[in-house]
Write a protein that holds these residues in place. Structure first.
Motif, PDB file in Angstrom:
ATOM      1  N   LEU A 114       0.837  -1.245  -0.048  1.00  0.00           N
ATOM      2  CA  LEU A 114       0.316  -0.012  -0.027  1.00  0.00           C
ATOM      3  C   LEU A 114       1.079   1.300  -0.024  1.00  0.00           C
ATOM      4  CD1 LEU A 114      -1.355   0.611   3.464  1.00  0.00           C
ATOM      5  CD2 LEU A 114       0.225  -1.217   3.050  1.00  0.00           C
ATOM      6  N   TYR A 115       0.461   2.513  -0.529  1.00  0.00           N
ATOM      7  CA  TYR A 115       1.010   3.749  -0.532  1.00  0.00           C
ATOM      8  C   TYR A 115       0.981   4.545   0.893  1.00  0.00           C
ATOM      9  CZ  TYR A 115       1.713   3.148  -5.778  1.00  0.00           C
ATOM     10  OH  TYR A 115       2.115   2.558  -6.843  1.00  0.00           O
ATOM     11  N   GLN A 116       1.909   5.191   1.194  1.00  0.00           N
ATOM     12  CA  GLN A 116       1.970   5.551   2.556  1.00  0.00           C
ATOM     13  C   GLN A 116       2.424   7.308   2.209  1.00  0.00           C
ATOM     14  OE1 GLN A 116       0.455   4.641   4.788  1.00  0.00           O
ATOM     15  NE2 GLN A 116       1.025   3.119   6.222  1.00  0.00           N
ATOM     16  N   VAL A 117       2.005   8.174   2.811  1.00  0.00           N
ATOM     17  CA  VAL A 117       2.379   9.595   2.736  1.00  0.00           C
ATOM     18  C   VAL A 117       3.823   9.629   3.455  1.00  0.00           C
ATOM     19  CG1 VAL A 117       1.937  11.904   3.477  1.00  0.00           C
ATOM     20  CG2 VAL A 117      -0.277  10.238   3.042  1.00  0.00           C
ATOM     21  N   PRO A 118       4.864  10.099   2.635  1.00  0.00           N
ATOM     22  CA  PRO A 118       6.025  10.152   3.117  1.00  0.00           C
ATOM     23  C   PRO A 118       6.282  11.074   4.290  1.00  0.00           C
ATOM     24  CG  PRO A 118       5.870  11.530   1.240  1.00  0.00           C
ATOM     25  CD  PRO A 118       4.727  10.751   1.282  1.00  0.00           C
TER      26      PRO A 118
END
Length: 230
Positions: A114-118
Motif C-alpha cells: 500500500l502507498y503511504q504518505v512520506p
C-alpha cells in the motif's frame, strides 16, 4: 459523617478532576481507534516493474521504538517510478548502499502493498547525502535526486510499502511483515502507549481525590462518626 468543603480548594479540585478524567478518556479513545485501525482490512495494491539502476539508497527510520536503516530502490512500472523499501536493517551505523549504473540493472520487482504518505524532515533529522546514498528524509522528491532528470519527473509522490519485507539484525535475516505497511502511520505511539497514558491520567485523578479528602480530614472538616450525634 460531617463534611465542610473548602470552597476555593473544592472548585480547583473539581476542575482538575474533570480535566484529568477527560485526558484519560481521550487517551483511551485513541487506544480504541488505533486498535481498530490495526485490525481493519487493508486495501492492497500490486506493483510490477524493474529496478532503476543506481537508485539504491539507505534511509534512516524509527520503527516501534527501534532505530533502523531501510534499503530503498526505485521501481519503474512503465507508467511511473515508485520508491519502495526492500530491507530493514537494525543497526546504528548506516550500511553502504550499492551505487553505480550496474546496481540493480535488469532486476524485476513485484509486490503487494500500500502507498503511504512520506514523512518529511524535522528539527532532529540528519543531513541527507545523495552523493553517498544516505538519507534521513523519507521523501520521494528527495530520493529522486539519485535519478536522471527525465526519470525524476516521473517519481510517484508517495512511498510504496510492501506487505512483507526482509529484516536483518545481528547477522540474521528473515522475511516478515513490513511494520510500515499499516493503515495507521503513527509508529512512535502504538495503541498500548495510549492505554498506559489513560491509566496514568485516571490514577492521577484518584490520587488528587485522595489528597483532597485527606486534607479535609486533617483540618477537621471531614469526620466519619458512627451512630447518632445525640
Amino acid at each position: 459523617m460531617s463534611f465542610r468543603p473548602m470552597p476555593v480548594l473544592t472548585l480547583f479540585t473539581v476542575l482538575s478532576l474533570a480535566l484529568l478524567v477527560w485526558l484519560g478518556n481521550w487517551q483511551y479513545g485513541r487506544f480504541l481507534e488505533k486498535m481498530a485501525l490495526d485490525k481493519s482490512e487493508l486495501e492492497w495494491t500490486v506493483i510490477d516493474g524493474t529496478v532503476v539502476p543506481g537508485s539504491e539508497a539507505m534511509v534512516y527510520s524509527y520503527i516501534d521504538a527501534a532505530a533502523a536503516w531501510r534499503r530503498f530502490v526505485a521501481i519503474d512500472t512503465g507508467e511511473e517510478i515508485v520508491f519502495t523499501p526492500t530491507e530493514v536493517i537494525y543497526q546504528v551505523e548506516p550500511p553502504q548502499p550499492c551505487q553505480g549504473p550496474e546496481c540493480g540493472a535488469g532486476l524485476r520487482f513485484a509486490a503487494r502493498g500500500l502507498y503511504q504518505v512520506p514523512r518529511g524532515r524535522n528539527a532532529f533529522s540528519g543531513t541527507d547525502s545523495p552523493e553517498t546514498g544516505i538519507f534521513y528524509t523519507l521523501d520521494p522528491a528527495v530520493l529522486a535526486t539519485l535519478l536522471p532528470a527525465g526519470e525524476a519527473s516521473r517519481v510517484h509522490g508517495r512511498v510504496f510499502e510492501p506487505d512483507t519485507i526482509q529484516l536483518s539484525e545481528n547477522g540474521r535475516t528473515m522475511v516478515s511483515d513490513n511494520p510500515f505497511a499499516r493503515v495507521r502511520a503513527d509508529f512512535k505511539l502504538p495503541p498500548q502507549r495510549h492505554f498506559g497514558y489513560a491509566i496514568t491520567w485516571w490514577g492521577l485523578a484518584m490520587a488528587l481525590l485522595g489528597v483532597y479528602l485527606a486534607f479535609h480530614h486533617q483540618k477537621g472538616r471531614l469526620r466519619l462518626r458512627k451512630g447518632s450525634d445525640a
